[in-house]
Design a protein around this motif. Structure first.
Motif, PDB file in Angstrom:
ATOM      1  N   ALA A   1       0.819  -1.216   0.000  1.00  0.00           N
ATOM      2  CA  ALA A   1       0.000   0.000   0.000  1.00  0.00           C
ATOM      3  C   ALA A   1       0.853   1.266   0.000  1.00  0.00           C
ATOM      4  N   ARG A   2       2.107   1.124  -0.436  1.00  0.00           N
ATOM      5  CA  ARG A   2       3.056   2.245  -0.453  1.00  0.00           C
ATOM      6  C   ARG A   2       3.097   2.952   0.899  1.00  0.00           C
ATOM      7  N   GLY A   3       2.840   2.182   1.960  1.00  0.00           N
ATOM      8  CA  GLY A   3       2.918   2.703   3.318  1.00  0.00           C
ATOM      9  C   GLY A   3       1.691   3.469   3.774  1.00  0.00           C
ATOM     10  N   ALA A   4       0.681   3.642   2.895  1.00  0.00           N
ATOM     11  CA  ALA A   4      -0.487   4.455   3.243  1.00  0.00           C
ATOM     12  C   ALA A   4      -1.332   3.808   4.343  1.00  0.00           C
ATOM     13  N   ARG A   5      -1.520   2.495   4.263  1.00  0.00           N
ATOM     14  CA  ARG A   5      -2.326   1.832   5.295  1.00  0.00           C
ATOM     15  C   ARG A   5      -1.607   1.845   6.642  1.00  0.00           C
ATOM     16  N   ALA A   6      -0.303   1.618   6.604  1.00  0.00           N
ATOM     17  CA  ALA A   6       0.470   1.676   7.851  1.00  0.00           C
ATOM     18  C   ALA A   6       0.353   3.057   8.479  1.00  0.00           C
ATOM     19  N   SER A   7       0.339   4.095   7.648  1.00  0.00           N
ATOM     20  CA  SER A   7       0.210   5.458   8.148  1.00  0.00           C
ATOM     21  C   SER A   7      -1.152   5.697   8.782  1.00  0.00           C
ATOM     22  N   VAL A   8      -2.205   5.125   8.195  1.00  0.00           N
ATOM     23  CA  VAL A   8      -3.540   5.237   8.806  1.00  0.00           C
ATOM     24  C   VAL A   8      -3.518   4.664  10.221  1.00  0.00           C
ATOM     25  N   TRP A   9      -2.935   3.474  10.347  1.00  0.00           N
ATOM     26  CA  TRP A   9      -2.916   2.805  11.647  1.00  0.00           C
ATOM     27  C   TRP A   9      -2.061   3.569  12.666  1.00  0.00           C
ATOM     28  N   GLU A  10      -0.883   3.947  12.259  1.00  0.00           N
ATOM     29  CA  GLU A  10       0.027   4.601  13.202  1.00  0.00           C
ATOM     30  C   GLU A  10      -0.508   5.949  13.672  1.00  0.00           C
ATOM     31  N   ASN A  11      -1.215   6.647  12.807  1.00  0.00           N
ATOM     32  CA  ASN A  11      -1.695   7.983  13.162  1.00  0.00           C
ATOM     33  C   ASN A  11      -3.052   7.997  13.855  1.00  0.00           C
ATOM     34  N   PHE A  12      -3.882   6.982  13.604  1.00  0.00           N
ATOM     35  CA  PHE A  12      -5.269   7.095  14.062  1.00  0.00           C
ATOM     36  C   PHE A  12      -5.794   5.881  14.828  1.00  0.00           C
TER      37      PHE A  12
END
Length: 416
Positions: free
Chosen positions: A245-256
C-alpha cells in the motif's frame, strides 16, 4: 495526546453527528442527481447501439475451470465469469460475426486459486495466448484488425500485466498480443504501463445478493465517523514494510489507531456491512493494487468513500461523478486525514450522501444475477458503444502485421 485535545475531538465529533442527524431526518429518502453531466450517462441503454459476437471456445477455457473451483464465483475477480454469462443471453449478442461491432473471447484467466483463495496469475498469459491463437486460426476476424475490434475482461490486480506485485507487473507489461484490443479491467492508474489508452475501468465483483440481505433501515443514524476494516501491514509478502500500500495503510494505523473519530481494525466482524451503513466516511485505501471491493461496498451502503490511491482511475469515470460523491486524499496527506475530514462542511457531506442515495449510482457498481438496467454489465456495453464506430485505420491491409507474437517472457511462450 492530552485529555484536552481528546475532549475537543469528541465535541467536534458530537457536533458533526448532531448536524448530520438533524438534517438527515429532514432529507431522509431524498436523492439528488447531476443533470446534464456524466451522471445522466448511467441511464443510457446500450441495446440497439452495438452488436457483440461471442466466440464459442472449448470448455477448458471457461466452464471446466469453474467446475474445478466454484469459489471463483464469489471472488472479487468474478466479473470475467458473470460478463460471459450475461452476454450469452444479452440482446446485444449477435450470432452473425459479419455484423458484429465487437468480438468477445470468454477466458477465465483469474480462476486459478490457492487453497486459501488467493489468485495465481502465473498461467494466465499462456492461457490468454492460447485462446487468441485459437480464434485467429479458426476465425478470420482477429486477423483483420489484430484484435482492435475485440475486448477482453482482465480483472487481475494489474490487469493484463498478470501479476499481483506492481514491480513485477510493470516489468512484465501488458501481454503483447493484447496491445490493440480493448481491455475491460478493474485496475486503473494514470500513466501506468498496465493501463493502456482506451481501456474500460470497471468495479470489482462484490456479491449483490449478500449485500442485499444486510441492508438496515435507511433512517438508521450514521454514528461512526470514519470506518475501515482490513490489513494495515502484509507481513507475509512485505516483511520489511513500506511496500504494501506504499505505506499508506500503515500510516492510517500509526496515526489514528487511538483516535475516537476512527473505527479502524484488522478484525472483520459479522456486522461489517451493517457498520458501513452506520458510518459517514469509509476509507478506501490502496493495497497491493489501487482498487478494492471497499469502493463498491461504500457506494452501495451510502458511505462516502475516502479514496487514498494516487492517480487512481475509478470505474466508469466517464459516467460516475466521483469527485462529487467521494473524497480524495493524497497518500502523503494521510497523517492529516482527521483534519481533512472534520473540515468538510456538513452541507457538502449531506449532498454527497444524497448523490450516493441515487439508485443509479449503486446499480452501476453491481453485477446482479439476473442483470438489471443500468448495472455494471450495461455500463460496460455503454463504454463499448461510445467507442463506435471503429476508426478505419484499425483494419489492416492484406498481409500487414503489427503485433509481435513472440514478445514477452520466455515462460509465456510455453504451450498452455
Amino acid at each position: 495526546m492530552g485529555s484536552g485535545i481528546w475532549v475537543l475531538t469528541l465535541l467536534i465529533l458530537h457536533s458533526v453527528f448532531e448536524g448530520i442527524a438533524g438534517q438527515e431526518q429532514e432529507l431522509n429518502h431524498r436523492t439528488e442527481r447531476i443533470s446534464g453531466s456524466a451522471g445522466d450517462v448511467l441511464e443510457d441503454d446500450p441495446v440497439g447501439r452495438l452488436k457483440v459476437f461471442v466466440y464459442e471456445l472449448p470448455s477448458k477455457y471457461n466452464k471446466k475451470i469453474l467446475q474445478k473451483d466454484p469459489r471463483c464465483l464469489n471472488h472479487m475477480f468474478a466479473a470475467e465469469i458473470y460478463m460471459h454469462w450475461f452476454l450469452l443471453s444479452s440482446p446485444v449478442r449477435t450470432f452473425n460475426p459479419e455484423e458484429a461491432d465487437w468480438f468477445y473471447t470468454p477466458v477465465y484467466t483469474t480462476c486459478d486459486l490457492t487453497p486459501s483463495g488467493l489468485p495465481l496469475p502465473f498461467k494466465s498469459p499462456r492461457m490468454m495466448r492460447s485462446a487468441i491463437e485459437l480464434i485467429s486460426t479458426n476465425w478470420p476476424y482477429w486477423n483483420r484488425t489484430e484484435g482492435a475490434d475485440h475486448f477482453f475482461v482482465v480483472p487481475h490486480d494489474f490487469g493484463a500485466c498478470f501479476h499481483y506485485q506492481e514491480e513485477k507487473a510493470i516489468e512484465r507489461g501488458i501481454l503483447h498480443m493484447l496491445k490493440r484490443a480493448t481491455l475491460v479491467q478493474t485496475f486503473g492508474q494514470r500513466n501506468h504501463v498496465c493501463l493502456k489508452d482506451g481501456s474500460i475501468t470497471i468495479p470489482p465483483y462484490a456479491p449483490p445478493q449478500k449485500m442485499q440481505t444486510h441492508l438496515i433501515p435507511p433512517d438508521t443514524p450514521r454514528s461512526i465517523f470514519v470506518y475501515f476494516r482490513g490489513l494495515f501491514y502484509d507481513v507475509g509478502n512485505d516483511p520489511e514494510g513500506g511496500y504494501y500500500a506504499r505505506g499508506a495503510r500503515a500510516s492510517v494505523w500509526e496515526n489514528f489507531k487511538n483516535n475516537p473519530l476512527f473505527d479502524i481494525s484488522t478484525d472483520h466482524p459479522t456486522t461489517y456491512y451493517e457498520d458501513m451503513q452506520r458510518a459517514v466516511f469509509c476509507l478506501c485505501p490502496l493495497g497491493w493494487a489501487p482498487w478494492s471491493p471497499r469502493l463498491v461496498e461504500a457506494v452501495v451502503f451510502g458511505c462516502i468513500p475516502v479514496v487514498i490511491a494516487d492517480d487512481i482511475v475509478l470505474p466508469f469515470a466517464d459516467a460516475i461523478p466521483w469527485e462529487e460523491i467521494g473524497v480524495f486524499v493524497a497518500e502523503e496527506d494521510v497523517p492529516k486525514l482527521d483534519t481533512i475530514l472534520t473540515s468538510i462542511p456538513i452541507e457538502v457531506i449531506l449532498r454527497k450522501q444524497r448523490l450516493l442515495a441515487n439508485p443509479s449510482m449503486k446499480q452501476a457498481m453491481l453485477f446482479p444475477q439476473p442483470a438489471q438496467p443500468g448495472d455494471a454489465f450495461h455500463q460496460i456495453l455503454n463504454g463499448l458503444a461510445r467507442k463506435l464506430p471503429h476508426d478505419k485505420n484499425v483494419y489492416l491491409k492484406p498481409g500487414q502485421k503489427i503485433l509481435n507474437w513472440t514478445a514477452g517472457p520466455v515462460g509465456d511462450l510455453k504451450p498452455w
